[in-house]
Scaffold this active site. Structure first.
Site, PDB file in Angstrom:
ATOM      1  N   ARG A   1       0.833  -1.213   0.000  1.00 16.23           N
ATOM      2  CA  ARG A   1       0.000   0.000   0.000  1.00 16.23           C
ATOM      3  C   ARG A   1       0.870   1.267   0.000  1.00 16.23           C
ATOM      4  O   ARG A   1       0.546   2.256   0.665  1.00 16.23           O
ATOM      5  CB  ARG A   1      -0.912   0.041   1.237  1.00 16.23           C
ATOM      6  CG  ARG A   1      -1.935  -1.061   1.311  1.00 16.23           C
ATOM      7  CD  ARG A   1      -3.007  -0.880   0.234  1.00 16.23           C
ATOM      8  NE  ARG A   1      -4.169  -1.683   0.534  1.00 16.23           N
ATOM      9  CZ  ARG A   1      -4.264  -2.995   0.301  1.00 16.23           C
ATOM     10  NH1 ARG A   1      -3.255  -3.640  -0.270  1.00 16.23           N
ATOM     11  NH2 ARG A   1      -5.354  -3.649   0.622  1.00 16.23           N
TER      12      ARG A   1
ATOM     13  N   SER B   1     -10.668  -0.801   3.928  1.00 18.14           N
ATOM     14  CA  SER B   1      -9.809  -0.979   5.108  1.00 18.14           C
ATOM     15  C   SER B   1      -9.444   0.394   5.664  1.00 18.14           C
ATOM     16  O   SER B   1      -8.876   1.212   4.944  1.00 18.14           O
ATOM     17  CB  SER B   1      -8.512  -1.689   4.731  1.00 18.14           C
ATOM     18  OG  SER B   1      -8.783  -2.949   4.187  1.00 18.14           O
TER      19      SER B   1
ATOM     20  N   GLU C   1      -4.899   3.746   6.976  1.00 17.37           N
ATOM     21  CA  GLU C   1      -4.564   3.716   5.551  1.00 17.37           C
ATOM     22  C   GLU C   1      -5.292   4.879   4.869  1.00 17.37           C
ATOM     23  O   GLU C   1      -4.827   5.435   3.877  1.00 17.37           O
ATOM     24  CB  GLU C   1      -5.041   2.383   4.959  1.00 17.37           C
ATOM     25  CG  GLU C   1      -4.828   2.318   3.474  1.00 17.37           C
ATOM     26  CD  GLU C   1      -5.386   1.078   2.800  1.00 17.37           C
ATOM     27  OE1 GLU C   1      -5.973   0.215   3.470  1.00 17.37           O
ATOM     28  OE2 GLU C   1      -5.218   1.004   1.581  1.00 17.37           O
TER      29      GLU C   1
END
Ligand code: EPU
Length: 336
Positions: free
Chosen positions: A164, A236, A332
């Protein structure tokens, strides 16, 4: 080009925050983007934010600068070899429409990344990933424009991809705007089915096909992840923390069920969803923000929550996880 002051961002963020941008700009071509960058609005407004599908954003309130969005939705095959194709796709192309197109053409590589919200440009910033595949595995190069209007092409290596993560989130954050991504897709599929029960689901109907993988992934995602049109969310909320093996082994003594994914000799990744779930947060609400009841990694807007309310919930969770397990989990989602 669309250019509008005091513009509602409600349709541009999946958390469903009803906030406004001082100026919203949507360009259709690289030339339009270039002309806009030269016109000096970014300096006049003082700050800017480039968004994709708004599926990884949480707004604290109105945005006082310029919000930019790409409406470049072209797709062209730039190389057609015996075993692969190179496809150049505009940054505003909806990610899952691109996956559907590839599956339909029989081009392999992105089928495991089905049903992920967002757009092509963000896929290359965020290195989106799911079910054992990350988009970096299929990115050949990324075309971008610096905010001074100069163009640059980044090879895959130059993007410094990690979990990520990419150079566009670090050293070059806010410096380049991605205009196109060139993906390499294979004509003979290599199926990657070793994540969870994906293989069983795909092979239940016989030999795997790209469409069967796409269907199975979509069913799994739909069963766990809330539809943003029904319940605002940004997928998420946290990344899965990477911890030392020694710390993981010590935790395992106390929590024998704690899952992990290997990273290297010394590190493992622990699912934040498991930590949050086993700490008792799944389904819990704080005001109008809550932890999703089917996947604890996802925070949801129950209706009318402010960004700050969601962040307060996130902070409480982080604190509790740190106190219980000694692991720091980090968002995130970008808090703007
Ligand atoms: N788990 C729980 N309780 C929960 C959620 C998860 O115990 O409420 C446990 C599961 O039992 C499993 C483990 O945690 O053992 C992993 O769960 P899952 O397979 O759902 O995946 P994840 O690690 O929670 C990551 C990605 C997802 C991606 C899935 C599938 C991150 C931050 N998230 O989630 O990506 O879809 O794997 O590959 O890496 C996203 O980025 O928005 C996203 C949804």
């Amino acid at each position: 080009m669309k250019r509008q002051e005091n513009y509602s961002l409600l349709e541009h963020n999946t958390f469903g925050m009803d906030v406004r941008a001082a100026l919203f700009v949507e360009y259709d071509t690289v030339d339009e983007l270039h002309a806009f960058l030269q016109a000096g609005d970014l300096a006049r407004y003082g700050s800017y934010l480039h968004i994709g599908g708004g599926s990884n954003l949480l707004f604290a309130g109105d945005y006082e600068g310029v919000v930019m969005h790409s409406a470049m939705r072209t797709l062209e095959v730039v190389e057609d070899a015996d075993d692969h194709v190179l496809v150049r796709v505009g940054s505003g192309y909806v990610w899952d429409d691109f996956v559907a197109y590839c599956v339909h053409q029989g081009w392999a590589g992105v089928e495991n990344l089905s049903a992920i919200p967002g757009e092509v440009g963000a896929s290359a910033v965020q290195n989106i990933g799911a079910y054992g595949v990350e988009v970096k595995d299929v990115i050949a190069r990324v075309e971008a424009m610096a905010i001074d209007g100069t163009s640059r092409t980044f090879t895959n290596e130059e993007c410094h991809y990690g979990y990520r993560d990419s150079i566009f989130k670090r050293e070059l954050r806010g410096k380049y705007i991605i205009t196109h991504v060139v993906y390499q897709l294979e004509k003979t599929p290599t199926y990657r089915l070793d994540y969870g029960d994906l293989r069983a689901r795909v092979e239940a109907n016989g030999e795997p096909t790209l469409q069967a993988v796409r269907d199975a992934v979509t069913v799994i995602r739909d069963s766990k992840l809330p539809d943003p049109k029904v319940l605002g969310n940004a997928g998420s909320f946290f990344t899965n923390p990477v911890v030392l093996r020694s710390q993981y082994e010590a935790l395992k003594e106390q929590y024998p069920n704690i899952p992990s994914y290997p990273i290297d000799e010394e590190h493992v990744k622990v699912p934040a969803g498991w930590l949050i779930d086993s700490a008792g947060w799944k389904g819990r609400a704080l005001g109008r923000a809550a932890v999703h009841d089917r996947q604890a990694l996802v925070l949801v807007n129950l209706g009318g929550a402010t960004g700050q309310e969601v962040m307060t919930l996130a902070e409480r969770i982080c604190e509790d996880i740190y106190n219980k397990y000694g692991i720091l989990i980090t968002p995130e989602v970008n808090f703007i």
